[in-house]
Design an enzyme around this catalytic site. Structure first.
Site, short mmCIF file in Angstrom:
data_model
loop_
_atom_site.label_atom_id
_atom_site.label_comp_id
_atom_site.label_asym_id
_atom_site.label_seq_id
_atom_site.Cartn_x
_atom_site.Cartn_y
_atom_site.Cartn_z
CB ILE A 83 67.39 -15.38 15.61
CG1 ILE A 83 67.09 -15.27 14.11
CG2 ILE A 83 66.15 -15.06 16.43
CD1 ILE A 83 66.14 -16.34 13.56
CG ASP B 51 75.62 -21.85 19.81
OD1 ASP B 51 76.19 -22.71 19.11
OD2 ASP B 51 74.82 -21.01 19.36
CB CYS C 87 69.26 -24.40 18.68
SG CYS C 87 67.88 -25.20 19.53
N PRO C 88 68.73 -24.55 15.57
CG PRO C 88 70.38 -25.49 14.22
CD PRO C 88 70.20 -24.60 15.41
CB THR D 117 60.61 -17.76 17.80
OG1 THR D 117 61.94 -17.48 18.21
CG2 THR D 117 59.63 -16.99 18.66
CB SER D 118 63.98 -22.45 17.12
OG SER D 118 63.54 -23.45 17.99
NE ARG D 119 62.05 -24.61 10.79
CZ ARG D 119 62.11 -23.31 10.51
NH1 ARG D 119 61.67 -22.42 11.38
NH2 ARG D 119 62.58 -22.91 9.35
CG ASP E 111 56.14 -17.65 15.49
OD1 ASP E 111 54.99 -17.19 15.33
OD2 ASP E 111 56.99 -17.66 14.59
CD GLU F 195 55.07 -24.77 12.06
OE1 GLU F 195 55.41 -24.43 13.20
OE2 GLU F 195 55.43 -24.16 11.04
CG HIS G 190 56.34 -20.50 11.30
ND1 HIS G 190 56.78 -21.80 11.26
CD2 HIS G 190 57.43 -19.72 11.06
CE1 HIS G 190 58.08 -21.80 10.99
NE2 HIS G 190 58.50 -20.55 10.88
#
Ligand code: NAD
Length: 332
Positions: free
Chosen positions: A155, A174, A205-206, A232-234, A258, A263, A295
């Site tokens: 992404i 990264d 990133c995760p 927009t990841s977590r 997002d 959430e 999300h």
């Protein structure tokens, strides 16, 4: 495989049923989220199919194992909600959809950048109200700006490529830098440099113990005044209280989310007729320079079709000979 699908929305059912014609799985669709309170609904099902806010911690996994479940099929890429070590101990296999449409998420990320920069969320209601004044809607040219991308995987790379198309300088960070990003013109730097030089910072990133609250008071302190942050990841990659403090001082000029760390009890539900009990989310919603979507970055036809097909193929792989390329295992 006899599979129970938790957190089913009408669109999940539509896409899974359409893809399901090519498979022989028996699917039971349930609306509730998987939690310790609802785990009994999975009794006797070999597989459970879950989404981002279903709970797969040790007590839920233990209950699933006792009830005869041996496979978990995630309808998403992230697996931060699964206790992988416990799953392995219990002999439960975990499969996911590692890449469905990086374009869906990257394009939504760009959408947040553009809408925030040009105040589209405010202009929309202003014009409908007969107010054509431009006061307060001033934006900036993206061309020539510096964009920091944290996590340059599938992404992050699509997002970087789109932002390069706008004429932006793209900095990347990264844990495992890759050549494909360099070829797109991403300049890898260390995090302090990315924080100090970026006008826009986007998270791809995760969520891991390492990235939990990566954006906190300390990192915000290193950023440019007026920085735009997009996540927009977590949700938990951001310390929400720290960004609220940053918004109040003006250090953060725009925030696009997002995902949100709390959430699970709010997103994907229609709460328009109830009082939202979460004061932090409610505070975020009061800022004119904050744009939140629930999300939805993944939510395109292409992505849903691919998620459904890959999920059912993953289950078929496990059923056939027990090997699946999309299996997730705990880090050693
Ligand atoms: P990916 O695995 O292709 O890329 C993730 C990148 O992050 C990799 O390059 C990896 O090396 C890097 N990374 C890992 N640990 C890191 C660390 N500590 N610091 C910096 N970088 C690190 O994954 P992807 O498909 O690009 O997805 C990225 C994330 O987006 C997912 O983990 C998921 O949480 C999120 N996501 C959100 C939505 C949504 O609808 N909002 C949809 C899909 C994915």
């Amino acid at each position: 495989m006899k599979t129970v699908v938790f957190s089913t929305k009408p669109y999940d059912r539509r896409f899974l049923e359409a893809a399901g014609q090519a498979f022989e799985h028996e699917l039971r669709f349930l609306e509730p989220r998987l939690t310790l309170e609802t785990v009994e609904l999975a009794h006797g099902f070999e597989a459970v199919c879950v989404f981002v806010n279903d709970v797969l911690d040790a007590p839920v996994l233990q209950a699933l194992a006792r009830q005869g479940t041996s496979a978990i099929a995630l309808r998403c890429a992230g697996f931060n909600n699964v206790d992988l070590a416990m799953a392995r101990e219990l002999g439960i296999r975990v499969v996911r959809v590692p890449a469905y449409s990086p374009h869906a998420v990257a394009e939504h990320t760009v959408c947040l950048v553009l809408a925030l920069n040009r105040h589209i969320h405010r202009a929309y209601s202003r014009v409908r109200d007969g107010n054509f004044s431009l006061n307060g809607l001033l934006g900036f040219d993206l061309h020539g700006r510096t964009v920091g991308v944290i996590g340059t995987g599938e992404i992050g790379r699509v997002f970087a490529s789109i932002m390069r198309g706008f004429g932006c300088r793209v900095l990347g960070y990264d844990k495992f830098p890759n050549e494909k990003s360099r070829e797109l013109g991403v300049e890898y730097v260390e995090l302090p440099t990315l924080f100090a030089e970026s006008d826009i910072i986007s998270l791809h990133c995760p969520l891991t113990p390492e990235t939990h609250h990566l954006i906190d008071a300390d990192s915000i302190g290193k950023m440019k005044k007026g920085v735009m942050i997009i996540n927009t990841s977590r949700g938990a990659v951001i310390d929400t209280h720290a960004v609220i403090a940053g918004l109040k001082t003006g250090k953060i000029g725009h925030l696009g989310l997002d995902v949100y760390e709390e959430e699970a009890d709010v997103f994907f539900e229609d709460l328009s007729n109830v009082v939202i009990p979460d004061d932090t989310l409610s505070r975020l919603l009061t800022f004119p320079n904050v744009l939140i979507t629930g999300h939805q970055a993944f939510f395109t036809r292409e992505a849903l079709g691919c998620i459904a097909e890959t999920t059912l193929q993953n289950l078929a792989d496990l059923e056939k000979d027990g090997t699946c390329p999309n299996e997730v295992k705990p880090a050693k």
